[in-house]
Motif scaffolding. Structure first.
Motif, PDB file in Angstrom:
ATOM      1  N   LYS A 311       0.801  -1.221   0.000  1.00  0.00           N
ATOM      2  CA  LYS A 311       0.000   0.000   0.000  1.00  0.00           C
ATOM      3  C   LYS A 311       0.837   1.275   0.000  1.00  0.00           C
ATOM      4  N   VAL A 312       2.151   1.146  -0.003  1.00  0.00           N
ATOM      5  CA  VAL A 312       3.021   2.327   0.037  1.00  0.00           C
ATOM      6  C   VAL A 312       3.470   2.673  -1.378  1.00  0.00           C
ATOM      7  N   LYS A 313       3.057   3.823  -1.851  1.00  0.00           N
ATOM      8  CA  LYS A 313       3.409   4.256  -3.196  1.00  0.00           C
ATOM      9  C   LYS A 313       4.913   4.425  -3.328  1.00  0.00           C
ATOM     10  N   GLY A 314       5.486   3.809  -4.367  1.00  0.00           N
ATOM     11  CA  GLY A 314       6.917   3.913  -4.624  1.00  0.00           C
ATOM     12  C   GLY A 314       7.747   2.815  -4.004  1.00  0.00           C
ATOM     13  N   ALA A 315       7.141   1.983  -3.149  1.00  0.00           N
ATOM     14  CA  ALA A 315       7.915   0.929  -2.491  1.00  0.00           C
ATOM     15  C   ALA A 315       8.314  -0.188  -3.445  1.00  0.00           C
ATOM     16  N   GLU A 316       7.758  -0.156  -4.654  1.00  0.00           N
ATOM     17  CA  GLU A 316       8.137  -1.162  -5.663  1.00  0.00           C
ATOM     18  C   GLU A 316       9.398  -0.768  -6.434  1.00  0.00           C
ATOM     19  N   ARG A 317       9.877   0.452  -6.237  1.00  0.00           N
ATOM     20  CA  ARG A 317      11.040   0.932  -6.977  1.00  0.00           C
ATOM     21  C   ARG A 317      12.341   0.466  -6.331  1.00  0.00           C
ATOM     22  N   ILE A 318      13.216  -0.127  -7.127  1.00  0.00           N
ATOM     23  CA  ILE A 318      14.525  -0.560  -6.636  1.00  0.00           C
ATOM     24  C   ILE A 318      15.620  -0.049  -7.553  1.00  0.00           C
ATOM     25  N   TRP A 319      16.864  -0.293  -7.174  1.00  0.00           N
ATOM     26  CA  TRP A 319      18.040   0.063  -7.966  1.00  0.00           C
ATOM     27  C   TRP A 319      18.946  -1.164  -8.036  1.00  0.00           C
ATOM     28  N   VAL A 320      19.784  -1.214  -9.061  1.00  0.00           N
ATOM     29  CA  VAL A 320      20.726  -2.316  -9.250  1.00  0.00           C
ATOM     30  C   VAL A 320      22.046  -1.745  -9.758  1.00  0.00           C
ATOM     31  N   GLY A 321      23.151  -2.185  -9.186  1.00  0.00           N
ATOM     32  CA  GLY A 321      24.475  -1.812  -9.672  1.00  0.00           C
ATOM     33  C   GLY A 321      25.262  -3.045 -10.077  1.00  0.00           C
ATOM     34  N   VAL A 322      26.058  -2.932 -11.135  1.00  0.00           N
ATOM     35  CA  VAL A 322      26.903  -4.038 -11.595  1.00  0.00           C
ATOM     36  C   VAL A 322      28.290  -3.484 -11.901  1.00  0.00           C
ATOM     37  N   LEU A 323      29.313  -4.093 -11.327  1.00  0.00           N
ATOM     38  CA  LEU A 323      30.698  -3.670 -11.542  1.00  0.00           C
ATOM     39  C   LEU A 323      31.564  -4.900 -11.719  1.00  0.00           C
ATOM     40  N   GLY A 324      32.247  -4.998 -12.859  1.00  0.00           N
ATOM     41  CA  GLY A 324      33.106  -6.148 -13.091  1.00  0.00           C
ATOM     42  C   GLY A 324      33.663  -6.157 -14.497  1.00  0.00           C
ATOM     43  N   PRO A 325      34.440  -7.189 -14.838  1.00  0.00           N
ATOM     44  CA  PRO A 325      35.159  -7.208 -16.117  1.00  0.00           C
ATOM     45  C   PRO A 325      34.288  -7.355 -17.350  1.00  0.00           C
ATOM     46  N   ASP A 326      33.051  -7.820 -17.188  1.00  0.00           N
ATOM     47  CA  ASP A 326      32.164  -7.994 -18.340  1.00  0.00           C
ATOM     48  C   ASP A 326      31.173  -6.850 -18.513  1.00  0.00           C
ATOM     49  N   THR A 327      31.200  -5.896 -17.591  1.00  0.00           N
ATOM     50  CA  THR A 327      30.241  -4.795 -17.614  1.00  0.00           C
ATOM     51  C   THR A 327      30.981  -3.507 -17.927  1.00  0.00           C
ATOM     52  N   HIS A 328      30.853  -3.055 -19.165  1.00  0.00           N
ATOM     53  CA  HIS A 328      31.586  -1.883 -19.590  1.00  0.00           C
ATOM     54  C   HIS A 328      30.863  -0.600 -19.166  1.00  0.00           C
ATOM     55  N   PRO A 329      31.603   0.484 -19.008  1.00  0.00           N
ATOM     56  CA  PRO A 329      30.992   1.744 -18.575  1.00  0.00           C
ATOM     57  C   PRO A 329      29.830   2.149 -19.460  1.00  0.00           C
ATOM     58  N   ARG A 330      28.845   2.755 -18.840  1.00  0.00           N
ATOM     59  CA  ARG A 330      27.648   3.150 -19.561  1.00  0.00           C
ATOM     60  C   ARG A 330      27.922   4.231 -20.588  1.00  0.00           C
ATOM     61  N   GLY A 331      28.742   5.217 -20.214  1.00  0.00           N
ATOM     62  CA  GLY A 331      28.927   6.360 -21.096  1.00  0.00           C
ATOM     63  C   GLY A 331      27.627   7.121 -21.258  1.00  0.00           C
ATOM     64  N   ASP A 332      27.267   7.440 -22.486  1.00  0.00           N
ATOM     65  CA  ASP A 332      26.025   8.164 -22.763  1.00  0.00           C
ATOM     66  C   ASP A 332      24.883   7.240 -23.176  1.00  0.00           C
ATOM     67  N   ALA A 333      25.107   5.939 -23.084  1.00  0.00           N
ATOM     68  CA  ALA A 333      24.096   4.983 -23.529  1.00  0.00           C
ATOM     69  C   ALA A 333      22.852   5.033 -22.646  1.00  0.00           C
ATOM     70  N   GLU A 334      21.695   4.881 -23.277  1.00  0.00           N
ATOM     71  CA  GLU A 334      20.455   4.776 -22.522  1.00  0.00           C
ATOM     72  C   GLU A 334      20.386   3.396 -21.867  1.00  0.00           C
ATOM     73  N   LEU A 335      19.858   3.355 -20.663  1.00  0.00           N
ATOM     74  CA  LEU A 335      19.740   2.101 -19.951  1.00  0.00           C
ATOM     75  C   LEU A 335      18.290   1.650 -19.913  1.00  0.00           C
ATOM     76  N   ALA A 336      18.070   0.398 -20.254  1.00  0.00           N
ATOM     77  CA  ALA A 336      16.749  -0.189 -20.070  1.00  0.00           C
ATOM     78  C   ALA A 336      16.575  -0.525 -18.590  1.00  0.00           C
ATOM     79  N   PRO A 337      15.355  -0.668 -18.107  1.00  0.00           N
ATOM     80  CA  PRO A 337      15.143  -0.994 -16.696  1.00  0.00           C
ATOM     81  C   PRO A 337      15.766  -2.340 -16.331  1.00  0.00           C
TER      82      PRO A 337
END
Length: 373
Positions: A311-337
């Motif tokens: 019942k709490v608005k916004g409580a479904e929103r989360i974040w995710v971070g990934v750092l490692g040798p297979d994950t290249h910097p985002r730069g200016d690329a758009e990110l999908a959810p």
């Protein structure tokens, strides 16, 4: 043919056939070819996306809505002119390393979400570990998870057997990961490390953790969770590990925004220390990926930030971070959810394993976490 040559040829053919049989019996990765050999999943319970992307919320830096004990000291530590500056003051490693050298998902425009519809802890952790929301998981009660998690699935494979471990501040993790069935190494809440080869540091951490004054019966202090996990990783060199912190959720529920911020800042420091330690070890250097996330979101100021749930608005929103040798910097690329149900398959895919083939209900891996430079 000369009998001696014939016998020699037969031995060569027999040896070749035997080697082929041995090769065929090996377990080969079923997913993408990656540089990642180890994955550490790290979660901070109920850490809001708002702080991850904008730092301390100015609307809560007060006694009335934020329960802040020393307003001036808290503002000096975390308040800045811009969201970017506030973010770096609160979470410098996530802001300057993870977001720039890896990927950080969940800001406005690429909102990541919980898919189980419950928006609280046990359902959230179960979704992270299994890749799908299960309507049977509808409370935080201590009951064994009926679903096999990606950690249990990996531990059943010969190449990961005995190389999967979990450490958490919350005392429900042994049930979420079903220690009774999975047999996973799990150190949770006030439990001490166990085993015959414990280092003096691990023994001392266990002793102090068992005797320290306790604020919460069901949640230990993150500092012990972190250092017990770190010492174990240095000694056992696990290939897959989970570290779950709980103070951010506890202090938010208590309405102490200053303590919540302090716990978030410590979480960021733990991640930085872990990353630097792993990069100093040959078993982990340039072959380890960190996945960072939370189990659920929270509401907004002035009062819903203390709460979460259906019942709490916004409580479904989360974040995710990934750092490692297979994950290249985002730069200016758009990110999908990047949604919560994608984390299990992403963890497995980083190790070259196809979790979706085992569990088709799980979300697909986060594709941009494997993006080419």
């Amino acid at each position: 043919m000369n009998p001696l040559r014939l016998a020699l040829a037969a031995l060569i053919l027999l040896g070749t056939a035997s080697q082929a049989t041995a090769d065929d019996s090996r377990t080969e990765p079923t997913g993408p070819i990656t540089k990642t050999k180890n994955v550490i999943l790290i979660m901070s319970d109920g850490l809001r996306w708002q702080e991850v992307f904008s730092g301390a919320d100015p609307a809560l830096l007060n006694k009335k809505d934020g329960g802040v004990a020393d307003v001036e000291a808290t503002k000096k530590a975390y308040d800045r002119e811009t969201p970017e500056a506030r973010r770096e003051a609160l979470l410098p490693f996530l802001s300057t390393v993870v977001a720039r050298q890896g990927r950080l998902y969940g800001d406005a425009g690429n909102e990541g979400r919980v898919t189980n519809g419950k928006n609280f802890s046990y359902p959230g952790y179960s979704e992270v570990f299994t890749g799908f929301g299960d309507p049977r998981i509808d409370s935080n009660d201590k009951f064994d998870n009926p679903n096999v998690t990606v950690l249990e699935w990996l531990d059943a494979k010969p190449e990961f057997r005995g190389k999967v471990a979990a450490f958490g501040s919350w005392d429900v993790f042994p049930y979420i990961l079903n220690r009774n069935r999975s047999g996973l190494k799990i150190v949770a809440c006030w439990e001490p490390p166990s085993g015959e080869d414990l280092t003096p540091q691990e023994k001392l951490l266990g002793e102090v953790n068992s005797k320290v004054h306790r604020l919460w019966a069901g949640c230990g202090y993150d500092v012990f969770t972190f250092h017990i996990a770190l010492e174990n990783l240095k000694r056992e060199k696990s290939r897959v590990a989970f570290i779950g912190f709980g103070e951010t959720d506890e202090f938010a529920h208590a309405g102490r925004y200053d303590q919540y911020l302090d716990s978030a800042r410590k979480f960021d420091g733990y991640v930085e220390t872990l990353w630097n330690t792993l990069q100093s070890m040959p078993e982990y250097k340039d072959s380890t990926t960190l996945i960072l996330t939370t189990d659920h979101g929270r509401g907004d100021a002035p009062s819903d930030w203390k709460h979460h749930g259906e019942k709490v608005k916004g409580a479904e929103r989360i974040w995710v971070g990934v750092l490692g040798p297979d994950t290249h910097p985002r730069g200016d690329a758009e990110l999908a959810p990047a949604d919560q149900n994608q984390i299990a398959a992403t963890l497995a895919a980083l190790l070259g394993e196809d979790y979706n083939a085992y569990q088709p209900r799980a979300g697909a891996p986060i594709s941009s976490a494997f993006a080419a430079p």
